[in-house]
Design an enzyme around this catalytic site. Structure first.
Site, PDB file in Angstrom:
ATOM      1  CG  ASP A   1      41.290   3.773  -1.314  1.00  0.00           C
ATOM      2  OD1 ASP A   1      40.625   2.765  -1.045  1.00  0.00           O
ATOM      3  OD2 ASP A   1      41.494   4.700  -0.492  1.00  0.00           O
TER       4      ASP A   1
ATOM      5  CG  ASP B   1      36.071   4.451   2.276  1.00  0.00           C
ATOM      6  OD1 ASP B   1      35.022   5.081   2.123  1.00  0.00           O
ATOM      7  OD2 ASP B   1      36.105   3.228   2.464  1.00  0.00           O
TER       8      ASP B   1
END
Ligand code: BG6
Ligand code: MG
EC number: 5.4.2.6
Length: 213
Positions: free
Chosen positions: A8, A10
């Site tokens: 991922d 953020d």
């Protein structure tokens, strides 16, 4: 055997969550809606449009806005967010991530990105990491955002790997749920998953190896 690690963005590679929060808070307050950090937790991993809808629902005003209004508001938030990212640089990579990425590459394991952020390529470029990622899943190509598994399935597909040969790394509940929904092994940073770590500085192939036992 692990052939690919899917990140991922953020909250895992860099801490852009604080900028998303700032930009959403400003937009919400312009519309007379108050959001706090607790509410913001629920927006992590959620797409731009779905985040906007949740904020408007929170203020009980979602039905006041047309499709065009929603598009314009989402665009306003993104312009504000991009301004906050202007100074983003290599030093903003979270602890241990660069070493971990280098270790993965050294061991000929592929690296994928499964972020629902449409700003992901620009952010990776600013951080000087874009050339180290083998495949960036395009959120515009998947039907459903997290907690649906679509973006992780697309990342594994783009790497040419079976889900069973990959591991994903997430900081958000919605992201871990997305991995669970497609049976991808999961590492959670500060969130429960198959393997939970408290910090990105703990990431290494050795630490992830315990998932294979
Ligand atoms: C996720 C963030 O990675 O991307 C969410 O956790 C954000 O907070 C989403 O809403 C979409 O990002 P963007 O950059 O396309 O607005
Ligand atoms: Mg995240």
């Amino acid at each position: 055997m692990i052939k690919g690690i899917i990140f991922d963005l953020d909250g895992v590679i860099t801490d852009t969550a604080k900028f998303h929060y700032k930009a959403w808070k400003r937009l919400a307050s312009r519309l007379g809606i108050d959001i706090d950090e607790d509410f913001n937790e629920g927006l992590k991993g959620v797409s731009r449009m779905d985040s906007l809808k949740r904020i408007l629902e929170h203020g009980n005003v979602l039905d006041k806005y047309s499709r065009e209004d929603l598009e314009a508001l989402a665009e306003d938030k993104n312009e504000d967010y991009k301004k906050l990212l202007e100074d983003l640089k290599k030093e903003d990579i979270l602890d241990g991530i660069e070493d971990f990425i280098n270790e993965i590459r050294y061991n000929n394991i592929k690296i994928g990105l499964a972020s629902v952020s449409k700003n992901a390529p620009m952010i990776l470029d600013k951080l000087g990491l874009i050339d180290k990622i083998d495949f960036i899943a395009d959120p515009a190509k998947v039907e459903k955002g997290k907690p649906a598994p679509d973006i992780f399935i697309e990342a594994a597909r783009g790497l040419g790997l079976d889900i069973k040969d990959t591991i994903g790394i997430e900081d958000a509940r919605s992201g871990v749920d997305a991995m669970k929904a497609c049976n991808m092994r999961s590492v959670g940073i500060g969130v429960d998953a198959d393997l939970r770590l408290e910090s990105t500085s703990q990431l290494s192939l050795d630490t992830l190896g315990i998932l294979d036992k």
